[in-house]
Design a protein around this motif. Structure first.
Motif, PDB file in Angstrom:
ATOM      1  N   THR A 186      74.747  59.314 -53.347  1.00 52.85           N
ATOM      2  CA  THR A 186      73.814  60.389 -53.702  1.00 52.85           C
ATOM      3  C   THR A 186      72.834  59.947 -54.790  1.00 52.85           C
ATOM      4  OG1 THR A 186      75.371  61.270 -55.332  1.00 52.85           O
ATOM      5  CG2 THR A 186      75.485  62.170 -53.103  1.00 52.85           C
ATOM      6  N   TYR A 187      73.093  58.808 -55.427  1.00 52.64           N
ATOM      7  CA  TYR A 187      72.194  58.290 -56.464  1.00 52.64           C
ATOM      8  C   TYR A 187      71.175  57.361 -55.814  1.00 52.64           C
ATOM      9  CZ  TYR A 187      75.354  60.199 -59.962  1.00 52.64           C
ATOM     10  OH  TYR A 187      76.103  61.055 -60.722  1.00 52.64           O
ATOM     11  N   ALA A 188      69.900  57.655 -56.013  1.00 53.76           N
ATOM     12  CA  ALA A 188      68.835  56.907 -55.349  1.00 53.76           C
ATOM     13  C   ALA A 188      68.869  55.418 -55.683  1.00 53.76           C
ATOM     14  CB  ALA A 188      67.475  57.485 -55.730  1.00 53.76           C
ATOM     15  N   ILE A 189      69.332  55.073 -56.874  1.00 51.02           N
ATOM     16  CA  ILE A 189      69.319  53.666 -57.274  1.00 51.02           C
ATOM     17  C   ILE A 189      70.204  52.812 -56.371  1.00 51.02           C
ATOM     18  CG2 ILE A 189      71.226  53.829 -58.957  1.00 51.02           C
ATOM     19  CD1 ILE A 189      69.380  51.968 -60.764  1.00 51.02           C
ATOM     20  N   THR A 190      71.236  53.405 -55.793  1.00 48.35           N
ATOM     21  CA  THR A 190      72.145  52.636 -54.946  1.00 48.35           C
ATOM     22  C   THR A 190      71.516  52.276 -53.602  1.00 48.35           C
ATOM     23  OG1 THR A 190      73.185  54.604 -53.971  1.00 48.35           O
ATOM     24  CG2 THR A 190      74.134  53.742 -56.019  1.00 48.35           C
ATOM     25  N   ARG A 191      70.390  52.890 -53.273  1.00 46.01           N
ATOM     26  CA  ARG A 191      69.710  52.542 -52.030  1.00 46.01           C
ATOM     27  C   ARG A 191      68.970  51.207 -52.160  1.00 46.01           C
ATOM     28  NH1 ARG A 191      68.871  58.305 -51.875  1.00 46.01           N
ATOM     29  NH2 ARG A 191      66.734  58.169 -52.668  1.00 46.01           N
ATOM     30  N   ARG A 192      68.635  50.832 -53.376  1.00 48.52           N
ATOM     31  CA  ARG A 192      67.974  49.542 -53.600  1.00 48.52           C
ATOM     32  C   ARG A 192      68.953  48.501 -54.117  1.00 48.52           C
ATOM     33  NH1 ARG A 192      61.983  48.499 -56.052  1.00 48.52           N
ATOM     34  NH2 ARG A 192      62.139  46.229 -56.278  1.00 48.52           N
ATOM     35  N   TRP A 193      69.893  48.924 -54.941  1.00 49.73           N
ATOM     36  CA  TRP A 193      70.916  48.024 -55.474  1.00 49.73           C
ATOM     37  C   TRP A 193      72.273  48.581 -55.054  1.00 49.73           C
ATOM     38  CZ3 TRP A 193      66.648  49.402 -58.532  1.00 49.73           C
ATOM     39  CH2 TRP A 193      65.783  48.339 -58.850  1.00 49.73           C
ATOM     40  N   ALA A 194      72.712  48.167 -53.885  1.00 45.47           N
ATOM     41  CA  ALA A 194      73.953  48.705 -53.321  1.00 45.47           C
ATOM     42  C   ALA A 194      75.160  48.194 -54.105  1.00 45.47           C
ATOM     43  CB  ALA A 194      74.080  48.295 -51.864  1.00 45.47           C
ATOM     44  N   PRO A 195      76.109  49.078 -54.423  1.00 41.32           N
ATOM     45  CA  PRO A 195      77.328  48.630 -55.115  1.00 41.32           C
ATOM     46  C   PRO A 195      78.113  47.653 -54.248  1.00 41.32           C
ATOM     47  CG  PRO A 195      77.111  51.025 -55.186  1.00 41.32           C
ATOM     48  CD  PRO A 195      76.086  50.534 -54.213  1.00 41.32           C
ATOM     49  N   GLN A 196      78.614  46.618 -54.876  1.00 41.72           N
ATOM     50  CA  GLN A 196      79.544  45.732 -54.184  1.00 41.72           C
ATOM     51  C   GLN A 196      80.927  46.369 -54.122  1.00 41.72           C
ATOM     52  OE1 GLN A 196      78.688  42.483 -56.973  1.00 41.72           O
ATOM     53  NE2 GLN A 196      78.053  41.229 -55.226  1.00 41.72           N
ATOM     54  N   HIS A 197      81.236  47.127 -55.154  1.00 44.14           N
ATOM     55  CA  HIS A 197      82.505  47.847 -55.256  1.00 44.14           C
ATOM     56  C   HIS A 197      82.195  49.240 -55.787  1.00 44.14           C
ATOM     57  CE1 HIS A 197      83.290  43.522 -55.903  1.00 44.14           C
ATOM     58  NE2 HIS A 197      84.339  43.720 -55.117  1.00 44.14           N
ATOM     59  N   ALA A 198      82.258  50.239 -54.924  1.00 47.52           N
ATOM     60  CA  ALA A 198      81.831  51.582 -55.295  1.00 47.52           C
ATOM     61  C   ALA A 198      82.729  52.230 -56.344  1.00 47.52           C
ATOM     62  CB  ALA A 198      81.766  52.467 -54.051  1.00 47.52           C
ATOM     63  N   ASP A 199      83.921  51.665 -56.538  1.00 45.79           N
ATOM     64  CA  ASP A 199      84.830  52.241 -57.535  1.00 45.79           C
ATOM     65  C   ASP A 199      84.630  51.630 -58.918  1.00 45.79           C
ATOM     66  OD1 ASP A 199      85.742  49.769 -56.621  1.00 45.79           O
ATOM     67  OD2 ASP A 199      87.844  50.247 -57.069  1.00 45.79           O
ATOM     68  N   ARG A 200      83.698  50.678 -59.053  1.00 44.72           N
ATOM     69  CA  ARG A 200      83.467  50.011 -60.329  1.00 44.72           C
ATOM     70  C   ARG A 200      82.200  50.518 -61.006  1.00 44.72           C
ATOM     71  NH1 ARG A 200      84.687  43.597 -58.984  1.00 44.72           N
ATOM     72  NH2 ARG A 200      86.844  43.890 -58.224  1.00 44.72           N
ATOM     73  N   LEU A 201      82.159  50.361 -62.298  1.00 42.54           N
ATOM     74  CA  LEU A 201      80.959  50.686 -63.058  1.00 42.54           C
ATOM     75  C   LEU A 201      79.811  49.791 -62.584  1.00 42.54           C
ATOM     76  CD1 LEU A 201      80.782  51.404 -66.826  1.00 42.54           C
ATOM     77  CD2 LEU A 201      79.233  49.690 -65.863  1.00 42.54           C
ATOM     78  N   GLN A 202      78.640  50.381 -62.434  1.00 43.60           N
ATOM     79  CA  GLN A 202      77.454  49.650 -61.989  1.00 43.60           C
ATOM     80  C   GLN A 202      76.542  49.426 -63.190  1.00 43.60           C
ATOM     81  OE1 GLN A 202      77.285  48.750 -58.521  1.00 43.60           O
ATOM     82  NE2 GLN A 202      79.389  49.520 -58.760  1.00 43.60           N
ATOM     83  N   TYR A 203      76.248  48.151 -63.456  1.00 42.80           N
ATOM     84  CA  TYR A 203      75.406  47.787 -64.588  1.00 42.80           C
ATOM     85  C   TYR A 203      74.076  47.248 -64.085  1.00 42.80           C
ATOM     86  CZ  TYR A 203      73.479  44.738 -68.199  1.00 42.80           C
ATOM     87  OH  TYR A 203      72.626  44.097 -69.067  1.00 42.80           O
ATOM     88  N   TYR A 204      72.982  47.768 -64.620  1.00 38.30           N
ATOM     89  CA  TYR A 204      71.639  47.365 -64.219  1.00 38.30           C
ATOM     90  C   TYR A 204      70.939  46.789 -65.443  1.00 38.30           C
ATOM     91  CZ  TYR A 204      72.981  50.688 -60.607  1.00 38.30           C
ATOM     92  OH  TYR A 204      73.670  51.359 -59.628  1.00 38.30           O
ATOM     93  N   GLY A 205      70.593  45.507 -65.377  1.00 36.40           N
ATOM     94  CA  GLY A 205      70.004  44.910 -66.565  1.00 36.40           C
ATOM     95  C   GLY A 205      69.376  43.565 -66.313  1.00 36.40           C
TER      96      GLY A 205
END
Length: 234
Positions: A6-25
């Protein structure tokens, strides 16, 4: 498990592991605060490179997470009460991760606030001043004929280093024997001042022996060494 789709950012940077914290930097002095903290705490996370060269930070997907268009930012699927939490601003992220893990922030109320004050010192002084100095010393600003801005930021950087040097007199870390988010917030900036902006001679860095020794101790930490290179540049 939280649904991050549901978070738009995941459409460009897909999680490798959806249960983990996603860091963008990006491994900049500001960004590495969070990557170092993540490495120090041992939290599982996915790291996503936000490439300034192609203006990733200005993309609609990234702006949906951080409307200020700056790194770092995180998306934690296991936030407060188990609900996902999107968060930007490096100081806020450090405080959040410290509370989440119970590490690098003293439990004692007085020492807790003393630690927070040094994080605010970094956010309001060290980061902005060192960053402006870097611009006028190494980047486009160095071509400007008027050298007053460079001198202004060089003088303020010297002053801030003096404050830090006094605080570190007789101490291993800003909170004495306790390594904390106060140190984590500043290590990338001081390292960047000397080793990236190459402004050590300009601000008389070697005269600040306590800061120099503190930086050496910090850079010797394996988690700091790893965090300074995360996310890996392409």
């Amino acid at each position: 498990m939280a649904d991050l789709s549901t978070y738009a950012i995941t459409r460009r940077w897909a999680p490798q592991h959806a249960d983990r914290l996603q860091y963008y930097g990006l491994p900049t002095p500001n960004g590495v605060k969070v990557s170092i903290m993540l490495e120090e705490t041992g939290l599982s996370y996915d790291a996503h490179l936000i490439d300034f060269a192609i203006n990733d930070q200005k993309s609609p997907e990234f702006l949906s997470l951080n409307p200020n268009g700056k790194i770092p930012a995180i998306l934690d699927p296991d936030g407060p009460d188990g609900a996902p939490l999107a968060l930007f601003e490096s100081g806020a992220i450090l405080l959040y991760l410290a509370e989440k893990t119970g590490r690098f922030l003293p439990a004692d109320a007085a020492r807790r606030w003393q630690t927070v004050q040094w994080v605010m010192f970094q956010m309001g002084g060290v980061g902005p001043m060192f960053g402006q100095l870097g611009f006028f010393h190494k980047f486009a600003g160095k071509e400007w004929e008027d050298k007053r801005p460079l001198q202004r930021y060089a003088d303020e950087t010297k002053r801030l280093l003096g404050v830090m040097d006094t605080a570190l007199d007789g101490r291993a870390w800003f909170m004495g024997d306790d390594y904390s988010i106060a140190d984590i917030s500043m290590l990338g900036w001081v390292n960047g001042l000397v080793n990236f902006y190459e402004a050590g001679a300009l601000v008389g860095f070697d005269q600040h022996r306590n800061v120099a020794a503190w930086l050496e101790r910090g850079l010797a930490r394996p988690a700091v060494q790893r965090g300074l290179k995360i996310p890996a540049r392409g």
